[in-house]
Scaffold this motif. Sequence first.
Motif, PDB file in Angstrom:
ATOM      1  N   ARG A  61      -3.472   7.458   5.698  1.00 34.00           N
ATOM      2  CA  ARG A  61      -3.580   5.790   5.335  1.00 34.00           C
ATOM      3  C   ARG A  61      -4.304   5.503   7.196  1.00 34.00           C
ATOM      4  O   ARG A  61      -4.974   4.375   6.279  1.00 34.00           O
ATOM      5  CB  ARG A  61      -1.874   5.777   6.046  1.00 34.00           C
ATOM      6  CG  ARG A  61      -1.828   4.090   5.722  1.00 34.00           C
ATOM      7  CD  ARG A  61      -0.197   3.972   6.771  1.00 34.00           C
ATOM      8  NE  ARG A  61       0.284   4.524   8.075  1.00 34.00           N
ATOM      9  CZ  ARG A  61       0.862   4.305   8.409  1.00 34.00           C
ATOM     10  NH1 ARG A  61       1.906   3.751   7.695  1.00 34.00           N
ATOM     11  NH2 ARG A  61       1.050   4.915   9.073  1.00 34.00           N
ATOM     12  N   TYR A  95       0.956  -1.089  -0.189  1.00 33.47           N
ATOM     13  CA  TYR A  95       0.175   0.166   0.168  1.00 33.47           C
ATOM     14  C   TYR A  95       0.305   1.229   0.626  1.00 33.47           C
ATOM     15  O   TYR A  95       1.897   1.687   0.900  1.00 33.47           O
ATOM     16  CB  TYR A  95      -1.032   0.564   1.030  1.00 33.47           C
ATOM     17  CG  TYR A  95      -1.708   1.475   1.407  1.00 33.47           C
ATOM     18  CD1 TYR A  95      -2.396   1.494  -0.084  1.00 33.47           C
ATOM     19  CD2 TYR A  95      -1.990   1.690   2.665  1.00 33.47           C
ATOM     20  CE1 TYR A  95      -3.415   2.696   0.285  1.00 33.47           C
ATOM     21  CE2 TYR A  95      -2.988   2.644   2.554  1.00 33.47           C
ATOM     22  CZ  TYR A  95      -3.680   3.436   1.279  1.00 33.47           C
ATOM     23  OH  TYR A  95      -4.850   4.265   1.277  1.00 33.47           O
ATOM     24  N   LEU A 104      -2.926  -3.741   8.906  1.00 27.47           N
ATOM     25  CA  LEU A 104      -1.850  -3.235   8.368  1.00 27.47           C
ATOM     26  C   LEU A 104      -0.271  -3.285   9.673  1.00 27.47           C
ATOM     27  O   LEU A 104      -0.302  -3.476  10.162  1.00 27.47           O
ATOM     28  CB  LEU A 104      -2.431  -1.242   8.847  1.00 27.47           C
ATOM     29  CG  LEU A 104      -0.701  -0.577   8.678  1.00 27.47           C
ATOM     30  CD1 LEU A 104      -1.051  -0.301   6.653  1.00 27.47           C
ATOM     31  CD2 LEU A 104      -1.147   1.080   8.805  1.00 27.47           C
ATOM     32  N   LEU A 108      -7.490  -1.229  -3.774  1.00 25.00           N
ATOM     33  CA  LEU A 108      -8.449  -1.870  -2.030  1.00 25.00           C
ATOM     34  C   LEU A 108      -9.449  -0.975  -2.100  1.00 25.00           C
ATOM     35  O   LEU A 108      -9.971  -2.617  -1.865  1.00 25.00           O
ATOM     36  CB  LEU A 108      -7.467  -0.825  -0.535  1.00 25.00           C
ATOM     37  CG  LEU A 108      -6.649  -0.329   0.228  1.00 25.00           C
ATOM     38  CD1 LEU A 108      -6.342   0.453   1.609  1.00 25.00           C
ATOM     39  CD2 LEU A 108      -6.908  -1.517   0.917  1.00 25.00           C
ATOM     40  N   VAL A 168      -1.751  -5.392   4.509  1.00 22.58           N
ATOM     41  CA  VAL A 168      -1.330  -4.149   3.654  1.00 22.58           C
ATOM     42  C   VAL A 168      -0.415  -4.073   4.113  1.00 22.58           C
ATOM     43  O   VAL A 168      -0.610  -4.284   5.352  1.00 22.58           O
ATOM     44  CB  VAL A 168      -2.298  -3.998   4.381  1.00 22.58           C
ATOM     45  CG1 VAL A 168      -2.334  -2.614   2.802  1.00 22.58           C
ATOM     46  CG2 VAL A 168      -3.853  -3.912   2.927  1.00 22.58           C
ATOM     47  N   HIS A 208       3.411  -0.899   4.325  1.00 22.42           N
ATOM     48  CA  HIS A 208       3.149   0.577   4.169  1.00 22.42           C
ATOM     49  C   HIS A 208       4.733   0.678   4.025  1.00 22.42           C
ATOM     50  O   HIS A 208       5.044   0.400   4.976  1.00 22.42           O
ATOM     51  CB  HIS A 208       2.803   1.819   4.418  1.00 22.42           C
ATOM     52  CG  HIS A 208       3.116   2.903   3.916  1.00 22.42           C
ATOM     53  ND1 HIS A 208       3.167   3.788   4.690  1.00 22.42           N
ATOM     54  CD2 HIS A 208       3.239   3.081   2.672  1.00 22.42           C
ATOM     55  CE1 HIS A 208       3.773   4.758   4.741  1.00 22.42           C
ATOM     56  NE2 HIS A 208       4.039   4.693   2.821  1.00 22.42           N
ATOM     57  N   SER A 265      -2.506   2.401  -5.645  1.00 14.02           N
ATOM     58  CA  SER A 265      -3.459   1.435  -4.241  1.00 14.02           C
ATOM     59  C   SER A 265      -5.110   1.854  -3.998  1.00 14.02           C
ATOM     60  O   SER A 265      -5.078   1.046  -3.364  1.00 14.02           O
ATOM     61  CB  SER A 265      -2.505   2.230  -2.616  1.00 14.02           C
ATOM     62  OG  SER A 265      -1.304   2.104  -3.224  1.00 14.02           O
TER      63      SER A 265
END
Length: 301
Positions: free
Chosen positions: A75, A33, A86, A43, A59, A61, A39
């Motif tokens: 985010r 992401y 995340l 998603l 996901v 980052h 992105s």
Amino acid sequence: MNSSSEILKALENESIEILRETAAAFRKPVLLYSIGKDSAVLLHLAAKAFYPAPIPFPVMHIDTTWKFKEMISFREEMVLKYGLNLITHTNKAGVEENITPFTTGISEYTRVMKTVALRQALDMNNFDAAIGGSRRDEERSRAKERIFSVRESGHRWDPRQQRPELWRTYNPRITPEQSMRVFPLSDWTELDIWNYILLNDVPVNPLYFAKERPVVFRGEQMIMVDDERFPLINGETPVMRKIRFRTLGCYPLTAAVESEATTIAEIVEEVMNVKLSERATRLIDGEKEDSMEKKKTEGYF
């Protein structure tokens, strides 16, 4: 349904098929992401592909610590909206060595804080497939990618060893030392992305909309001064310009464009009339030693 809607529906169906195939074929996939528009669509598609179940993979980052502040706040909003699992990762050794866009050459900064960080995160979590939002129309080396793109040991990419994908027949098989990069948006264009966002009301970062923001001029590029870490030179003072961003990344390396577009419809109109790729505003892309293809062979996405 008009022809544009039919094209977007076909692209959506293809991407959803790829996401479902990835979830079924790999032991531990992850969705990368970047917090940008691609992105955002990825998603949305992942949520739609597995609805009413949650997105079945985490996901991730890669946070260089130099992203726009509005990227990080957005985010966190998307984590709540989609109920994301995340993972964030920063190359701590790079931070300790003071590797920044200002203290290090762009190529070395990108290698340490993006490429090495991504390899670290994939290895630490033992992911065997990484899903990303790259599109073939963005840049020449990305046009060489297959939808299912094998990475050798060390996440190395060899463009000469690409597998055929005839009639949308995908080959997800990998050996224990290999991994896979998956690109569900390969066949989309920048205009497709924005039209899909418009049609489906996909939330996107506010940085894409024109607004008065403080900038300095470095060569022909306008760079937004996003925080106090930005070193001003020769007594320069940021000036206010009505700008937006076509692509998002580390703020010192991402140039703005002057614009009046404050709605998705106005962005679509603007993109229809522009001639340059959005990657033209990314300072990390070069022609020689900093080329995207070189970075990708080292493990960059």
